[in-house]
Design a protein around this motif. Structure first.
Motif, PDB file in Angstrom:
ATOM      1  N   SER A  47     -85.911   4.175 -28.404  1.00  0.00           N
ATOM      2  CA  SER A  47     -86.932   4.989 -27.762  1.00  0.00           C
ATOM      3  C   SER A  47     -87.141   6.254 -28.556  1.00  0.00           C
ATOM      4  N   GLY A  48     -88.261   6.920 -28.328  1.00  0.00           N
ATOM      5  CA  GLY A  48     -88.545   8.160 -29.017  1.00  0.00           C
ATOM      6  C   GLY A  48     -89.490   9.013 -28.221  1.00  0.00           C
ATOM      7  N   VAL A  49     -89.351  10.327 -28.361  1.00  0.00           N
ATOM      8  CA  VAL A  49     -90.229  11.279 -27.694  1.00  0.00           C
ATOM      9  C   VAL A  49     -91.254  11.766 -28.713  1.00  0.00           C
TER      10      VAL A  49
ATOM     11  N   ILE B  89     -91.665   4.500 -26.101  1.00  0.00           N
ATOM     12  CA  ILE B  89     -91.934   5.866 -26.529  1.00  0.00           C
ATOM     13  C   ILE B  89     -92.230   6.716 -25.307  1.00  0.00           C
ATOM     14  N   THR B  90     -91.814   7.969 -25.356  1.00  0.00           N
ATOM     15  CA  THR B  90     -92.064   8.908 -24.272  1.00  0.00           C
ATOM     16  C   THR B  90     -93.172   9.861 -24.692  1.00  0.00           C
TER      17      THR B  90
ATOM     18  N   THR C 249     -98.491  -0.507 -23.174  1.00  0.00           N
ATOM     19  CA  THR C 249     -98.517  -0.620 -21.724  1.00  0.00           C
ATOM     20  C   THR C 249     -97.674   0.502 -21.140  1.00  0.00           C
ATOM     21  N   VAL C 250     -97.941   0.834 -19.885  1.00  0.00           N
ATOM     22  CA  VAL C 250     -97.237   1.931 -19.234  1.00  0.00           C
ATOM     23  C   VAL C 250     -96.032   1.376 -18.469  1.00  0.00           C
ATOM     24  N   VAL C 251     -94.849   1.815 -18.856  1.00  0.00           N
ATOM     25  CA  VAL C 251     -93.611   1.407 -18.201  1.00  0.00           C
ATOM     26  C   VAL C 251     -93.263   2.373 -17.072  1.00  0.00           C
ATOM     27  N   GLU C 252     -93.374   3.666 -17.352  1.00  0.00           N
ATOM     28  CA  GLU C 252     -93.146   4.709 -16.348  1.00  0.00           C
ATOM     29  C   GLU C 252     -94.388   5.589 -16.289  1.00  0.00           C
ATOM     30  N   PRO C 253     -95.118   5.566 -15.159  1.00  0.00           N
ATOM     31  CA  PRO C 253     -96.317   6.398 -15.047  1.00  0.00           C
ATOM     32  C   PRO C 253     -95.981   7.878 -15.092  1.00  0.00           C
ATOM     33  N   GLY C 254     -96.966   8.674 -15.474  1.00  0.00           N
ATOM     34  CA  GLY C 254     -96.772  10.118 -15.505  1.00  0.00           C
ATOM     35  C   GLY C 254     -97.958  10.835 -16.100  1.00  0.00           C
ATOM     36  N   ARG C 255     -97.910  12.149 -16.027  1.00  0.00           N
ATOM     37  CA  ARG C 255     -98.958  12.988 -16.585  1.00  0.00           C
ATOM     38  C   ARG C 255     -98.622  13.312 -18.042  1.00  0.00           C
ATOM     39  N   VAL C 256     -99.647  13.262 -18.885  1.00  0.00           N
ATOM     40  CA  VAL C 256     -99.465  13.551 -20.294  1.00  0.00           C
ATOM     41  C   VAL C 256    -100.351  14.737 -20.665  1.00  0.00           C
ATOM     42  N   ASP C 257     -99.723  15.841 -21.013  1.00  0.00           N
ATOM     43  CA  ASP C 257    -100.435  17.047 -21.437  1.00  0.00           C
ATOM     44  C   ASP C 257    -100.527  17.106 -22.954  1.00  0.00           C
ATOM     45  N   VAL C 258    -101.640  17.620 -23.431  1.00  0.00           N
ATOM     46  CA  VAL C 258    -101.828  17.778 -24.869  1.00  0.00           C
ATOM     47  C   VAL C 258    -101.160  19.052 -25.354  1.00  0.00           C
TER      48      VAL C 258
ATOM     49  N   THR D  96     -93.686   6.892 -19.940  1.00  0.00           N
ATOM     50  CA  THR D  96     -93.026   6.061 -20.954  1.00  0.00           C
ATOM     51  C   THR D  96     -93.898   4.844 -21.219  1.00  0.00           C
ATOM     52  N   LEU D  97     -94.111   4.558 -22.494  1.00  0.00           N
ATOM     53  CA  LEU D  97     -94.944   3.435 -22.908  1.00  0.00           C
ATOM     54  C   LEU D  97     -94.122   2.424 -23.683  1.00  0.00           C
TER      55      LEU D  97
END
Length: 245
Positions: free
Chosen positions: A2-4, A179-180, A234-243, A185-186
């Protein structure tokens, strides 16, 4: 593994094929970016969803979904704004060889778009993921964009996310990787095949470069001869993604 990753850009189009909006944040759930391709334009006579590659002038229309309605704005500034109220009529349409049920709407949007495109269309509400070609999220990397001289015009590729990398094409080896991105998480899937839409300016829709031919020369291609650029996810863990600017 995995990676952020740092997200440098995020965006989508509320109406399929219209201008790709740059957003400060997106909310991802298992069906992708919330609000992405919530609507599409339909050729009712042919029961077919309009394809951007056949109607590139779609790109010049800006769509924004607001709390109480949908606004479509032409390059001239002319705008149609009203609640996109369902008409109660469901039409099954072809979308790249598969059938999808769409809910036709009433309002001024259809006339505005029809006059601009020069063909009669209706605005339809699409089910989540109904007019998405493959996996719901697409990811580009900054280094790969820079390698083809398109960092400043990343919107040509209409990606959900652009993430920071130092090395171009590292995403080619990400298949299956987690990837996070922000709070989500995707899982990375396969590469994204590209069509002639990338040759059209991301604001005007006018064909102004020959990027597709260059990508065919420089990138791996599929059996149809389409070059690969970016990856699906694909989305494994839903969440908000900020730029991150």
């Amino acid at each position: 593994m995995s990676g952020v990753l740092v997200v440098r850009e995020a965006g989508f189009a509320p109406v399929k094929g219209m201008r790709h909006l740059a957003l400060r944040a997106v909310d991802l759930d298992v069906r992708g970016a919330v609000g992405n391709r919530a609507y599409c334009l339909v050729d009712v006579a042919r029961a077919r969803v309009l394809r951007t590659v056949q109607h590139p002038s779609l790109i010049a229309i800006t769509a924004r979904e607001l709390d109480d309605g949908l606004a479509l704005t032409l390059p001239t500034g002319e705008t149609a704004y009203a609640p996109a109220a369902p008409a109660g009529e469901t039409l099954r349409c072809d979308y790249w060889g598969r059938q999808v049920g769409l809910l036709l709407t009433e309002g001024p949007h259809a006339q505005l778009a029809s006059d601009f495109l020069g063909t009669e269309v209706r605005l339809a509400r699409a089910p989540r993921g109904g007019v998405v070609f493959a996996d719901p999220v697409t990811v580009l990397t900054t280094a790969s964009l820079e390698a083809v001289g398109m960092r400043a015009e990343s919107a040509r590729f209409r990606a959900t996310l652009v993430v920071e990398t130092d090395e171009p094409w590292v995403e080619d080896d990400w298949a299956g990787r987690l990837i996070t991105v922000g709070g989500a998480t995707l899982r990375v899937g396969g590469p994204v095949p590209r069509c002639a839409v990338v040759d059209h300016h991301p604001v005007t829709g006018v064909k102004d470069v020959r990027l597709l031919k260059r990508l065919v020369r420089e990138r791996p291609t599929n059996r149809a001869g389409e070059p690969m650029f970016g990856v699906y996810a694909t989305v494994v863990e839903p969440g908000r993604v900020d730029v991150t600017p």
